[in-house]
Write an enzyme that holds these catalytic residues in place. Structure first.
Site, PDB file in Angstrom:
ATOM      1  N   CYS A  61      -3.549  12.862  -5.254  1.00  0.00           N
ATOM      2  CA  CYS A  61      -3.062  11.641  -5.894  1.00  0.00           C
ATOM      3  C   CYS A  61      -3.856  11.249  -7.142  1.00  0.00           C
ATOM      4  O   CYS A  61      -3.411  10.407  -7.909  1.00  0.00           O
ATOM      5  CB  CYS A  61      -3.037  10.481  -4.897  1.00  0.00           C
ATOM      6  SG  CYS A  61      -4.667   9.863  -4.428  1.00  0.00           S
ATOM      7  N   HIS A  98     -12.413  -5.465  -4.644  1.00  0.00           N
ATOM      8  CA  HIS A  98     -11.200  -4.652  -4.494  1.00  0.00           C
ATOM      9  C   HIS A  98     -11.585  -3.181  -4.571  1.00  0.00           C
ATOM     10  O   HIS A  98     -12.294  -2.766  -5.489  1.00  0.00           O
ATOM     11  CB  HIS A  98     -10.204  -4.993  -5.603  1.00  0.00           C
ATOM     12  CG  HIS A  98      -9.035  -4.074  -5.666  1.00  0.00           C
ATOM     13  ND1 HIS A  98      -7.992  -4.158  -4.772  1.00  0.00           N
ATOM     14  CD2 HIS A  98      -8.739  -3.044  -6.503  1.00  0.00           C
ATOM     15  CE1 HIS A  98      -7.094  -3.221  -5.070  1.00  0.00           C
ATOM     16  NE2 HIS A  98      -7.531  -2.539  -6.112  1.00  0.00           N
ATOM     17  N   HIS A 101      -6.156   0.913  -1.969  1.00  0.00           N
ATOM     18  CA  HIS A 101      -5.122   0.669  -0.964  1.00  0.00           C
ATOM     19  C   HIS A 101      -5.202   1.726   0.127  1.00  0.00           C
ATOM     20  O   HIS A 101      -5.749   2.805  -0.090  1.00  0.00           O
ATOM     21  CB  HIS A 101      -3.736   0.697  -1.616  1.00  0.00           C
ATOM     22  CG  HIS A 101      -3.524  -0.436  -2.569  1.00  0.00           C
ATOM     23  ND1 HIS A 101      -3.919  -0.363  -3.884  1.00  0.00           N
ATOM     24  CD2 HIS A 101      -3.005  -1.675  -2.393  1.00  0.00           C
ATOM     25  CE1 HIS A 101      -3.629  -1.505  -4.480  1.00  0.00           C
ATOM     26  NE2 HIS A 101      -3.071  -2.315  -3.604  1.00  0.00           N
ATOM     27  N   ASP A 105      -0.080   8.077   5.101  1.00  0.00           N
ATOM     28  CA  ASP A 105       0.347   9.456   4.833  1.00  0.00           C
ATOM     29  C   ASP A 105      -0.844  10.411   4.737  1.00  0.00           C
ATOM     30  O   ASP A 105      -0.785  11.426   4.056  1.00  0.00           O
ATOM     31  CB  ASP A 105       1.190   9.525   3.557  1.00  0.00           C
ATOM     32  CG  ASP A 105       0.427   9.065   2.316  1.00  0.00           C
ATOM     33  OD1 ASP A 105      -0.762   8.669   2.422  1.00  0.00           O
ATOM     34  OD2 ASP A 105       1.023   9.098   1.227  1.00  0.00           O
ATOM     35  N   ARG A 113      -4.679   7.332   4.557  1.00  0.00           N
ATOM     36  CA  ARG A 113      -5.228   7.747   3.263  1.00  0.00           C
ATOM     37  C   ARG A 113      -5.735   6.500   2.551  1.00  0.00           C
ATOM     38  O   ARG A 113      -4.963   5.704   2.048  1.00  0.00           O
ATOM     39  CB  ARG A 113      -4.169   8.445   2.404  1.00  0.00           C
ATOM     40  CG  ARG A 113      -4.659   8.767   0.982  1.00  0.00           C
ATOM     41  CD  ARG A 113      -3.639   9.563   0.191  1.00  0.00           C
ATOM     42  NE  ARG A 113      -2.329   8.966   0.136  1.00  0.00           N
ATOM     43  CZ  ARG A 113      -1.861   8.224  -0.883  1.00  0.00           C
ATOM     44  NH1 ARG A 113      -2.594   7.981  -1.934  1.00  0.00           N
ATOM     45  NH2 ARG A 113      -0.631   7.725  -0.823  1.00  0.00           N
ATOM     46  N   CYS A 115      -6.976   5.242  -0.518  1.00  0.00           N
ATOM     47  CA  CYS A 115      -6.909   5.635  -1.917  1.00  0.00           C
ATOM     48  C   CYS A 115      -7.796   4.657  -2.690  1.00  0.00           C
ATOM     49  O   CYS A 115      -7.436   3.497  -2.885  1.00  0.00           O
ATOM     50  CB  CYS A 115      -5.453   5.566  -2.367  1.00  0.00           C
ATOM     51  SG  CYS A 115      -5.157   6.157  -4.020  1.00  0.00           S
TER      52      CYS A 115
END
Length: 126
Positions: A61, A98, A101, A105, A113, A115
């Site tokens: 990704c 932050h 996310h 998957d 995951r 990310c």
């Protein structure tokens, strides 16, 4: 909790945008998206250990991806409906930074995951 001015002094412009303003770095641009080094990934803002290299995997990704946090209570989750999507935001529970996310998957054993933006973490190499 530090105020915004303190964060602006402590973080780079990109780190501030990601960590304090919930931004996202471009895919394949962050420092750790393809790092294979062993160690602990800590919160850029407070230094809390959030992820370990043994849970990092190449998801394709363009962001660092992990299938589990180092210690689940150190990660706070919140519903995110920005950009016309329904996602689960992940933040450092200690300072509210932050991180990115989490998606359903990922690989076994969790199927998750995480990310994560490279701008929101630092790698403490073994």
């Amino acid at each position: 909790m530090e105020n915004n001015e303190n964060w602006r002094e402590k973080l780079s412009r990109q780190e501030y945008a990601v960590c304090r303003e919930k931004g996202t770095e471009p895919a394949f641009s962050g420092e750790y998206w393809d790092t294979k080094d062993e160690g602990s990934y800590t919160c850029k803002c407070c230094g809390e250990v959030l992820f370990l290299s043994d849970s990092k995997f190449d998801s394709g990704c363009g962001w660092p991806s992990f299938f589990q946090p180092a210690d689940a209570p150190k990660i706070r989750e919140a519903r995110d409906t920005t950009h016309g999507m329904l996602r689960v935001e992940v933040m450092c529970d200690n300072c509210g930074s932050h991180l990115g996310h989490v998606f359903e998957d990922g690989p076994a054993p969790t199927g998750l995951r995480y990310c994560i933006n490279s701008a929101s973490i630092s790698l403490d190499k073994k």
